[in-house]
Design a protein around this motif. Structure first.
Motif, PDB file in Angstrom:
ATOM      1  N   THR A  98      -8.316  12.033 -40.853  1.00  0.00           N
ATOM      2  CA  THR A  98      -7.909  10.748 -41.433  1.00  0.00           C
ATOM      3  C   THR A  98      -7.782  10.824 -42.946  1.00  0.00           C
ATOM      4  N   ILE A  99      -8.700  11.542 -43.596  1.00  0.00           N
ATOM      5  CA  ILE A  99      -8.696  11.548 -45.066  1.00  0.00           C
ATOM      6  C   ILE A  99      -8.131  12.841 -45.659  1.00  0.00           C
ATOM      7  N   LYS A 100      -7.612  13.733 -44.809  1.00  0.00           N
ATOM      8  CA  LYS A 100      -7.039  14.976 -45.326  1.00  0.00           C
ATOM      9  C   LYS A 100      -5.931  14.667 -46.329  1.00  0.00           C
ATOM     10  N   GLY A 101      -6.033  15.272 -47.487  1.00  0.00           N
ATOM     11  CA  GLY A 101      -5.023  15.073 -48.526  1.00  0.00           C
ATOM     12  C   GLY A 101      -5.156  13.765 -49.281  1.00  0.00           C
ATOM     13  N   ALA A 102      -6.207  12.994 -49.013  1.00  0.00           N
ATOM     14  CA  ALA A 102      -6.379  11.698 -49.684  1.00  0.00           C
ATOM     15  C   ALA A 102      -6.528  11.868 -51.192  1.00  0.00           C
ATOM     16  N   THR A 103      -5.888  10.981 -51.918  1.00  0.00           N
ATOM     17  CA  THR A 103      -5.995  10.974 -53.382  1.00  0.00           C
ATOM     18  C   THR A 103      -6.585   9.679 -53.903  1.00  0.00           C
ATOM     19  N   ALA A 104      -6.671   8.677 -53.030  1.00  0.00           N
ATOM     20  CA  ALA A 104      -7.154   7.361 -53.474  1.00  0.00           C
ATOM     21  C   ALA A 104      -7.928   6.679 -52.355  1.00  0.00           C
ATOM     22  N   PHE A 105      -8.909   5.857 -52.755  1.00  0.00           N
ATOM     23  CA  PHE A 105      -9.724   5.104 -51.808  1.00  0.00           C
ATOM     24  C   PHE A 105      -9.910   3.668 -52.297  1.00  0.00           C
ATOM     25  N   ALA A 106     -10.124   2.776 -51.325  1.00  0.00           N
ATOM     26  CA  ALA A 106     -10.504   1.392 -51.610  1.00  0.00           C
ATOM     27  C   ALA A 106     -11.631   1.029 -50.648  1.00  0.00           C
TER      28      ALA A 106
ATOM     29  N   PHE B 159     -29.132   4.596 -55.542  1.00  0.00           N
ATOM     30  CA  PHE B 159     -27.752   4.455 -55.067  1.00  0.00           C
ATOM     31  C   PHE B 159     -26.799   5.332 -55.873  1.00  0.00           C
ATOM     32  N   THR B 160     -27.088   5.539 -57.129  1.00  0.00           N
ATOM     33  CA  THR B 160     -26.271   6.448 -57.940  1.00  0.00           C
ATOM     34  C   THR B 160     -26.380   7.869 -57.418  1.00  0.00           C
ATOM     35  N   GLN B 161     -27.609   8.306 -57.111  1.00  0.00           N
ATOM     36  CA  GLN B 161     -27.804   9.638 -56.544  1.00  0.00           C
ATOM     37  C   GLN B 161     -27.022   9.784 -55.236  1.00  0.00           C
ATOM     38  N   TYR B 162     -27.144   8.760 -54.369  1.00  0.00           N
ATOM     39  CA  TYR B 162     -26.437   8.797 -53.094  1.00  0.00           C
ATOM     40  C   TYR B 162     -24.921   8.839 -53.312  1.00  0.00           C
ATOM     41  N   SER B 163     -24.410   7.997 -54.191  1.00  0.00           N
ATOM     42  CA  SER B 163     -22.963   7.894 -54.408  1.00  0.00           C
ATOM     43  C   SER B 163     -22.370   9.198 -54.918  1.00  0.00           C
ATOM     44  N   LYS B 164     -23.115   9.908 -55.754  1.00  0.00           N
ATOM     45  CA  LYS B 164     -22.645  11.198 -56.245  1.00  0.00           C
ATOM     46  C   LYS B 164     -22.525  12.203 -55.101  1.00  0.00           C
ATOM     47  N   GLU B 165     -23.527  12.230 -54.223  1.00  0.00           N
ATOM     48  CA  GLU B 165     -23.486  13.143 -53.093  1.00  0.00           C
ATOM     49  C   GLU B 165     -22.402  12.741 -52.091  1.00  0.00           C
ATOM     50  N   PHE B 166     -22.243  11.438 -51.891  1.00  0.00           N
ATOM     51  CA  PHE B 166     -21.202  10.970 -50.979  1.00  0.00           C
ATOM     52  C   PHE B 166     -19.817  11.348 -51.501  1.00  0.00           C
ATOM     53  N   ALA B 167     -19.619  11.208 -52.805  1.00  0.00           N
ATOM     54  CA  ALA B 167     -18.327  11.553 -53.398  1.00  0.00           C
ATOM     55  C   ALA B 167     -18.020  13.038 -53.204  1.00  0.00           C
ATOM     56  N   LYS B 168     -19.059  13.882 -53.283  1.00  0.00           N
ATOM     57  CA  LYS B 168     -18.859  15.306 -53.037  1.00  0.00           C
ATOM     58  C   LYS B 168     -18.371  15.551 -51.607  1.00  0.00           C
ATOM     59  N   SER B 169     -18.911  14.795 -50.664  1.00  0.00           N
ATOM     60  CA  SER B 169     -18.498  14.971 -49.270  1.00  0.00           C
ATOM     61  C   SER B 169     -17.048  14.524 -49.072  1.00  0.00           C
ATOM     62  N   LEU B 170     -16.614  13.530 -49.841  1.00  0.00           N
ATOM     63  CA  LEU B 170     -15.219  13.104 -49.772  1.00  0.00           C
ATOM     64  C   LEU B 170     -14.281  14.211 -50.235  1.00  0.00           C
ATOM     65  N   VAL B 171     -14.703  14.930 -51.260  1.00  0.00           N
ATOM     66  CA  VAL B 171     -13.904  16.037 -51.761  1.00  0.00           C
ATOM     67  C   VAL B 171     -13.735  17.094 -50.670  1.00  0.00           C
ATOM     68  N   VAL B 172     -14.832  17.407 -49.973  1.00  0.00           N
ATOM     69  CA  VAL B 172     -14.777  18.377 -48.879  1.00  0.00           C
ATOM     70  C   VAL B 172     -13.875  17.872 -47.757  1.00  0.00           C
ATOM     71  N   GLY B 173     -14.059  16.610 -47.358  1.00  0.00           N
ATOM     72  CA  GLY B 173     -13.262  16.051 -46.269  1.00  0.00           C
ATOM     73  C   GLY B 173     -11.792  15.966 -46.606  1.00  0.00           C
ATOM     74  N   ALA B 174     -11.476  15.628 -47.855  1.00  0.00           N
ATOM     75  CA  ALA B 174     -10.065  15.480 -48.260  1.00  0.00           C
ATOM     76  C   ALA B 174      -9.331  16.812 -48.252  1.00  0.00           C
ATOM     77  N   LYS B 175     -10.094  17.892 -48.354  1.00  0.00           N
ATOM     78  CA  LYS B 175      -9.465  19.221 -48.276  1.00  0.00           C
ATOM     79  C   LYS B 175      -9.127  19.587 -46.835  1.00  0.00           C
ATOM     80  N   GLY B 176      -9.633  18.785 -45.897  1.00  0.00           N
ATOM     81  CA  GLY B 176      -9.270  18.972 -44.501  1.00  0.00           C
ATOM     82  C   GLY B 176      -9.887  20.169 -43.842  1.00  0.00           C
ATOM     83  N   LYS B 177     -11.054  20.592 -44.303  1.00  0.00           N
ATOM     84  CA  LYS B 177     -11.688  21.755 -43.706  1.00  0.00           C
ATOM     85  C   LYS B 177     -12.328  21.403 -42.373  1.00  0.00           C
TER      86      LYS B 177
END
Length: 343
Positions: A36-44, A325-343
């Motif tokens: 679903t998020i492969k290649g994503a460049t933007a989120f809302a 929540f800041t700590q969590y959000s940083k880690e969550f954002a990292k997972s988005l980067v991995v997911g967006a690469k479609g691995k």
């Protein structure tokens, strides 16, 4: 009304402690949402549902070991009897928050959470459409209209009496409630069409978040000795002044207008790597007095347990919550980067 957590072991997840792809089920190295998020460049993020725990019962149950059970079976048989069955034991700790928070404070904190999540996703290299901007977009109006009734109902359930009694469930003032793991239906064909039309006008992937924040971390070490003449249960308990996220599910709405069949989720408690300043007391009389002050119920519950009261200033509670929540959000954002690469 109160939340009971069954605890077997606590895995501490602090920022950087695990690779991002290991933190979640449903997104990362392997996950059904990667497509679903492969290649994503933007989120809302139209939905960020936050549950603030203010009264928690943590319980750990242990079962008799195989060796002990075997010994007891032999003992019973040697006396011409029969063993009654595998024994179990448990220990429970109740924690109560006393931080002077009001519903207005929780609302402001939830609004801040939305900004923190948007900021950290943007810091990871994505474009983020702020929730205020999203709600004003013409392409999103039919989606928003579809969930206004559900959102109003959700917000209408929140009451001042929940503080110190249960979980205070909040949404950002500009956000809407769409669904959680109990409600996957997205409203049928009209809504699917509305979401498809939104995606024709926007490249921002819609994401919903559901999170529970607990005000302390409870460590329970329970030991059971079934014995041959009855069982004994002992326990060591520690209440740590560290906040944690005890529950987290999230969905990404695909361009066909629906979330996945199951939500993605956090694999284990996410515990802050920083302690806050608080007084942790064990006082039944004080707990009764505190409940009388906090509970606006016709009949307050009996304090027949051994509670721990977590007392801190409002400012310390808010600061600790934001830091977690800041700590969590940083880690969550990292997972988005991995997911967006479609691995």
């Amino acid at each position: 009304m109160k939340k009971i957590i069954l605890s077997v072991a606590i895995l501490t997840l602090s920022a950087g402690s695990l690779f991002a792809q290991e933190m979640f089920t449903g997104i990362g190295t392997k996950g059904h949402y990667n497509k679903t998020i492969k290649g994503a460049t933007a989120f809302a993020i139209p939905q960020l549902s936050v549950g603030f725990e203010t009264y928690v019962e943590t319980k750990q149950v242990v079962q008799e070991g195989k060796l002990s059970k075997l010994q007891n079976v032999f003992e019973a048989h040697s006396k011409g009897g029969q063993y009654a069955g595998q024994q179990s034991g448990s220990a429970q700790v109740t924690t109560i928050l006393n931080a002077g928070m009001t519903l207005e404070d929780y609302q402001a904190l939830t609004n801040d959470f939305q900004k923190i999540l948007e900021r950290e996703i943007a810091n990871a290299g994505f474009k983020v459409v702020p929730v205020e901007e999203l709600m004003q977009q013409d392409a999103f109006q039919k989606v928003k209209d579809r969930f206004e009734g559900k959102t109003d109902k959700k917000k209408g359930k929140v009451d001042e009496s929940d503080i110190g009694n249960a979980k205070v469930q909040m949404l950002p003032e500009q956000g809407i409630f769409m669904f959680n793991e109990k409600s996957f239906a997205v409203g049928g064909v009209p809504l699917a069409v509305a979401i498809k039309n939104y995606y024709k006008a926007s490249d921002a992937i819609l994401m919903t978040q559901n999170i529970d924040v607990d005000f302390s971390t409870v460590e329970l070490d329970v030991d059971l000795d079934a014995g041959r003449r009855g069982k004994t249960t002992s326990a060591e308990m520690k209440v740590v002044p560290k906040m944690r996220i005890t529950y987290n599910t999230f969905d990404f709405i695909s361009k066909n207008g629906s979330p996945g069949s199951t939500p993605a989720r956090l694999n284990a408690d996410f515990i802050s790597d920083k302690e806050y300043s608080a007084v942790i007391s064990k006082d039944k009389t004080k707990a009764e007095s505190l409940m009388s002050k906090l509970f606006s119920l016709k009949a307050k519950p009996d304090v027949n347990f051994d509670p721990r009261i977590i007392e801190m200033s409002k400012e310390d509670y808010i600061a600790a919550s934001k830091d977690l929540f800041t700590q969590y959000s940083k880690e969550f954002a990292k997972s988005l980067v991995v997911g967006a690469k479609g691995k």
